[in-house]
Design a protein around this motif. Structure first.
Motif, PDB file in Angstrom:
ATOM      1  N   VAL A   1     122.568 -14.008  -9.447  1.00  0.00           N
ATOM      2  CA  VAL A   1     122.983 -15.061  -8.641  1.00  0.00           C
ATOM      3  C   VAL A   1     124.106 -16.358  -8.618  1.00  0.00           C
ATOM      4  CG1 VAL A   1     121.178 -13.417  -6.974  1.00  0.00           C
ATOM      5  CG2 VAL A   1     120.760 -15.939  -8.228  1.00  0.00           C
ATOM      6  N   GLU A   2     124.877 -16.649  -7.143  1.00  0.00           N
ATOM      7  CA  GLU A   2     125.025 -18.047  -7.544  1.00  0.00           C
ATOM      8  C   GLU A   2     123.801 -18.977  -7.326  1.00  0.00           C
ATOM      9  OE1 GLU A   2     128.717 -20.974  -5.439  1.00  0.00           O
ATOM     10  OE2 GLU A   2     127.650 -19.105  -4.375  1.00  0.00           O
TER      11      GLU A   2
ATOM     12  N   ALA B   1     125.657 -25.493 -11.817  1.00  0.00           N
ATOM     13  CA  ALA B   1     124.217 -25.088 -12.677  1.00  0.00           C
ATOM     14  C   ALA B   1     125.285 -23.236 -12.854  1.00  0.00           C
ATOM     15  CB  ALA B   1     123.208 -24.796 -12.220  1.00  0.00           C
ATOM     16  N   ASP B   2     124.769 -22.452 -14.069  1.00  0.00           N
ATOM     17  CA  ASP B   2     124.848 -21.143 -14.027  1.00  0.00           C
ATOM     18  C   ASP B   2     124.801 -20.234 -13.069  1.00  0.00           C
ATOM     19  OD1 ASP B   2     127.000 -22.594 -16.344  1.00  0.00           O
ATOM     20  OD2 ASP B   2     125.411 -21.767 -18.215  1.00  0.00           O
ATOM     21  N   ALA B   3     125.118 -19.059 -13.011  1.00  0.00           N
ATOM     22  CA  ALA B   3     124.815 -18.275 -12.500  1.00  0.00           C
ATOM     23  C   ALA B   3     122.990 -18.162 -12.437  1.00  0.00           C
ATOM     24  CB  ALA B   3     125.741 -16.812 -12.036  1.00  0.00           C
TER      25      ALA B   3
ATOM     26  N   ARG C   1     122.618  -7.629  -1.942  1.00  0.00           N
ATOM     27  CA  ARG C   1     123.905  -7.479  -1.950  1.00  0.00           C
ATOM     28  C   ARG C   1     124.568  -7.987  -3.153  1.00  0.00           C
ATOM     29  NH1 ARG C   1     128.189  -9.012   0.809  1.00  0.00           N
ATOM     30  NH2 ARG C   1     128.125 -11.404   0.626  1.00  0.00           N
ATOM     31  N   HIS C   2     124.134  -8.271  -4.294  1.00  0.00           N
ATOM     32  CA  HIS C   2     124.228  -8.581  -5.249  1.00  0.00           C
ATOM     33  C   HIS C   2     124.427  -7.301  -6.505  1.00  0.00           C
ATOM     34  CE1 HIS C   2     123.476 -12.431  -3.396  1.00  0.00           C
ATOM     35  NE2 HIS C   2     124.197 -13.136  -4.441  1.00  0.00           N
ATOM     36  N   SER C   3     124.986  -8.081  -8.057  1.00  0.00           N
ATOM     37  CA  SER C   3     124.941  -7.086  -8.661  1.00  0.00           C
ATOM     38  C   SER C   3     124.912  -7.614 -10.252  1.00  0.00           C
ATOM     39  CB  SER C   3     126.168  -6.174  -8.815  1.00  0.00           C
ATOM     40  OG  SER C   3     126.342  -5.207  -9.892  1.00  0.00           O
ATOM     41  N   SER C   4     124.039  -6.617 -11.144  1.00  0.00           N
ATOM     42  CA  SER C   4     124.561  -7.490 -12.692  1.00  0.00           C
ATOM     43  C   SER C   4     125.496  -7.205 -12.867  1.00  0.00           C
ATOM     44  CB  SER C   4     123.186  -6.751 -13.524  1.00  0.00           C
ATOM     45  OG  SER C   4     123.985  -5.242 -13.258  1.00  0.00           O
ATOM     46  N   THR C   5     126.542  -6.025 -12.716  1.00  0.00           N
ATOM     47  CA  THR C   5     128.060  -6.285 -13.254  1.00  0.00           C
ATOM     48  C   THR C   5     128.668  -6.974 -12.792  1.00  0.00           C
ATOM     49  OG1 THR C   5     127.807  -3.802 -12.440  1.00  0.00           O
ATOM     50  CG2 THR C   5     129.424  -4.748 -12.867  1.00  0.00           C
TER      51      THR C   5
ATOM     52  N   GLU D   1     133.505 -11.815  -2.453  1.00  0.00           N
ATOM     53  CA  GLU D   1     132.919 -11.829  -1.395  1.00  0.00           C
ATOM     54  C   GLU D   1     132.080 -12.335  -1.262  1.00  0.00           C
ATOM     55  OE1 GLU D   1     133.299  -8.001  -0.742  1.00  0.00           O
ATOM     56  OE2 GLU D   1     134.892  -7.668   0.470  1.00  0.00           O
ATOM     57  N   GLY D   2     131.569 -13.423  -1.827  1.00  0.00           N
ATOM     58  CA  GLY D   2     130.609 -14.576  -2.022  1.00  0.00           C
ATOM     59  C   GLY D   2     129.044 -13.607  -2.606  1.00  0.00           C
TER      60      GLY D   2
END
Length: 159
Positions: A60-61, A66-68, A77-81, A122-123
């Protein structure tokens, strides 16, 4: 060119060790993103690596400068990839493309060692884009010896 990518797994240590074995490389803990992560390093001339996060990790952003970060149990909606890629473009060109697309992007210095442009497709999906200068920093620091030095600096031994 790809430098590294990330995946998730039920047993990150085991998966990283097998990938490292296939390369003839090494596997080590990878604490910057989320506890329980491991990294398989090929030890080749490009410092190729696969980061392996615990199953269910979502990148996640982070707000501001700061880093992700990695989180478990997000919204799906997010991923580890993610992956780190080279570009011949400069910082401003990459940021202009992100702005045109309406995608978040920012410069980050990973561990004080090498720069990346975090670009959030895509955010929701992160890629790390490295300009020629950043590529040189990456190649100079993301070596097996360099990673072992980082682990020692944060009080962790290579397992």
């Amino acid at each position: 060119m790809l430098f590294h990518l990330s995946i998730d797994a039920d047993d990150p240590r085991r998966v990283a060790q097998v990938i490292a074995e296939l390369w003839g490389g090494v596997a080590s803990p990878f604490p910057p993103v989320i506890d329980g992560s491991w990294i398989a390093m090929a030890g080749d001339d490009r410092n190729t690596a696969v980061e392996v996060y615990p199953r269910g990790t979502e990148l996640v952003e982070a707000e501001g400068d700061a880093d992700a970060v990695g989180a478990i149990g997000g919204n799906g909606r997010h991923s580890s990839t993610h992956f780190a890629m080279a570009t011949a473009m400069g910082v401003e060109q990459v940021l202009a493309i992100a702005k045109r697309e309406g995608w978040p992007a920012k410069y980050r210095k990973r561990g004080g060692a090498f720069g990346v442009l975090e670009l959030w497709i895509e955010g929701s999906r992160m890629i790390e884009v490295l300009t020629p200068e950043m590529q040189a920093e990456y190649r100079a620091t993301m070596t097996v010896a360099g990673w072992n030095g980082f682990l020692a600096s944060v009080g962790m031994a290579n397992a």
